[in-house]
Design an enzyme around this catalytic site. Structure first.
Site, PDB file in Angstrom:
ATOM      1  N   LYS A 109       0.963  -1.307   0.031  1.00 31.65           N
ATOM      2  CA  LYS A 109       0.080   0.013   0.050  1.00 31.65           C
ATOM      3  C   LYS A 109       0.921   1.300   0.033  1.00 31.65           C
ATOM      4  O   LYS A 109       1.648   1.474   0.963  1.00 31.65           O
ATOM      5  CB  LYS A 109      -0.940   0.131   1.286  1.00 31.65           C
ATOM      6  CG  LYS A 109      -1.943   1.001   1.199  1.00 31.65           C
ATOM      7  CD  LYS A 109      -2.906   1.276   2.421  1.00 31.65           C
ATOM      8  CE  LYS A 109      -2.492   2.479   2.745  1.00 31.65           C
ATOM      9  NZ  LYS A 109      -3.416   2.866   4.076  1.00 31.65           N
ATOM     10  N   GLY A 170      -7.503   9.463   9.548  1.00 36.13           N
ATOM     11  CA  GLY A 170      -7.905   9.536  11.097  1.00 36.13           C
ATOM     12  C   GLY A 170      -8.687  10.430  11.178  1.00 36.13           C
ATOM     13  O   GLY A 170      -8.881  10.869  12.592  1.00 36.13           O
ATOM     14  N   ALA A 196      -9.331   5.582   4.047  1.00 36.75           N
ATOM     15  CA  ALA A 196      -9.020   6.620   5.122  1.00 36.75           C
ATOM     16  C   ALA A 196     -10.303   7.505   5.076  1.00 36.75           C
ATOM     17  O   ALA A 196     -10.924   7.918   4.348  1.00 36.75           O
ATOM     18  CB  ALA A 196      -8.045   7.526   4.850  1.00 36.75           C
ATOM     19  N   GLY A 197     -10.585   8.006   6.196  1.00 34.50           N
ATOM     20  CA  GLY A 197     -11.590   8.945   6.473  1.00 34.50           C
ATOM     21  C   GLY A 197     -12.821   8.569   7.145  1.00 34.50           C
ATOM     22  O   GLY A 197     -13.553   9.316   7.713  1.00 34.50           O
ATOM     23  N   ASN A 218      -8.949   2.105   9.447  1.00 37.82           N
ATOM     24  CA  ASN A 218      -8.145   1.650  10.790  1.00 37.82           C
ATOM     25  C   ASN A 218      -8.706   2.365  12.081  1.00 37.82           C
ATOM     26  O   ASN A 218      -9.320   1.811  12.952  1.00 37.82           O
ATOM     27  CB  ASN A 218      -6.719   2.168  10.548  1.00 37.82           C
ATOM     28  CG  ASN A 218      -5.651   1.582  11.600  1.00 37.82           C
ATOM     29  OD1 ASN A 218      -6.460   1.189  12.727  1.00 37.82           O
ATOM     30  ND2 ASN A 218      -4.489   1.569  11.530  1.00 37.82           N
ATOM     31  N   THR A 219      -8.464   3.703  12.144  1.00 39.98           N
ATOM     32  CA  THR A 219      -9.056   4.335  13.173  1.00 39.98           C
ATOM     33  C   THR A 219     -10.400   4.413  13.555  1.00 39.98           C
ATOM     34  O   THR A 219     -10.756   4.325  14.677  1.00 39.98           O
ATOM     35  CB  THR A 219      -8.353   5.921  12.739  1.00 39.98           C
ATOM     36  OG1 THR A 219      -7.237   6.056  12.420  1.00 39.98           O
ATOM     37  CG2 THR A 219      -8.659   6.755  14.156  1.00 39.98           C
TER      38      THR A 219
END
Lengths: 267, 65
Positions: A109, A170, A196-197, A218-219
């Site tokens: 990635k 994040g 992301a986001g 992830n976050t």
């Protein structure tokens, strides 16, 4: 709670990236969890097959405890190494090569970050790195912004997948530009994975409703009050969004139209 | 001998890269080794000898997104 996957319940094809086939369209990261036990259970609850990891220096004092591989079984999950934290093409190339040497696969990635505050990608550096890594046999999944032309250039450079962001890494702001993400999906031939986001399940659902091939987060899971429960929610939302996309939504209209018959009303 | 490992100045006994990993109590299967900016594959770890001033990077996978 056992749940059927989208592939079982609706007519859908598995996701194929760089010659590898996956049943789950949800990919998850391994960072920022309160502890490793929570991470392991959250990954399991997410149903994800592709799991991202970062390349970092071994802690010379406590190496055995710090590697994420002590908690993940590479036979059960597909490890996707990232080049997170790299701000130049040269650094990202270096990290990608180190990651491949770990011996699991040749997927990477690719991240080349251009700005510290927003962590937005340096698209010039990204293209530069992709053009070096693809000829070396890497299957490059390029983390990029939601710009169509950059996405097209990354595809031309031979990337195995293009990963436009929903919003900054994040941030949990959700899908800020559905139009651009839809346009990228419409124009590209390689898989489009939004990375992301996303902040919560509805974000994942709306993202998948745009018709993209998958989503990586992830976050949103790791920083939830209950990461395992949120991983479960994300799994459902990803499946729901995909199913809704495949079902095809109704036309939007600016005026109401009754669902119940207008005939047969009492005088 | 004095070398730089993961950015830190270290005094080690030296020898081959495989011996350096043993000295640091690291499992060669669990780390990737970069020696003076060049990746050294696992089978070659016992063939590369470390010299004073060398820069060695030892990396592995950690949690990330």
């Amino acid at each position: 709670m056992p749940l059927t996957t989208a592939v079982e319940t609706i007519r859908d094809e598995p996701l194929t990236i760089g010659g590898r086939t996956f049943q789950s369209r949800l990919m998850v990261g391994t960072g920022k969890y309160p502890d490793m036990d929570t991470m392991v259970h959250a990954i399991e609850a997410s149903g994800a097959e592709v799991v991202t990891v970062a390349v970092r220096r071994v802690n010379l004092d406590r190496s055995k405890e710090s590697s994420v591989l002590h908690f993940l079984d590479p036979k059960k999950i597909f490890l996707l190494a990232n080049t997170a934290g790299c701000y130049t093409a040269a650094d990202a190339i270096r990290y990608a090569r180190l990651a491949r040497e770990a011996g699991f696969n040749d997927f990477v990635k690719l991240e080349v970050i251009g700005d510290e505050e927003t962590l937005l990608p340096d698209v010039a550096g990204l293209l530069e790195a992709a053009k070096v890594l693809v000829p070396e046999g890497f299957k490059v999944l390029a983390y990029t912004n939601e710009d169509l032309v950059t996405a097209l250039r990354l595809e031309d450079a031979g990337c195995a997948a293009v990963m436009p962001l929903a919003s900054p890494i994040g941030s949990g702001l959700g899908l800020l530009n559905p139009f651009s993400v839809r346009t990228i999906k419409r124009r590209l031939h390689v898989p489009v994975i939004v990375d992301a986001g996303v902040g919560t399940a509805s974000d994942a659902c709306v993202t998948m409703e745009q018709g993209v091939d998958g989503i990586l987060m992830n976050t949103a899971i790791a920083a939830a009050q209950d990461p395992v429960a949120m991983a479960h929610a994300m799994r459902l939302a990803t499946i729901a969004g995909r199913a809704a996309f495949l079902a095809g939504r109704m036309q939007r209209r600016e005026v109401a139209m009754p669902s119940s018959p207008t005939k047969g009303m009492l005088d | 001998m004095d070398v730089v490992i993961n950015g830190e100045h270290k005094h080690i006994r030296g020898g081959t890269l495989l011996e350096v990993l043993e000295e640091l109590e690291l499992d060669p299967r669990a780390v990737v080794v970069e020696h003076n900016r060049k990746i050294v594959r696992r089978p070659a770890l016992s063939e590369v000898t470390v010299a004073t001033g060398d820069a060695i990077e030892l990396v592995h996978f950690v949690g990330g997104g």
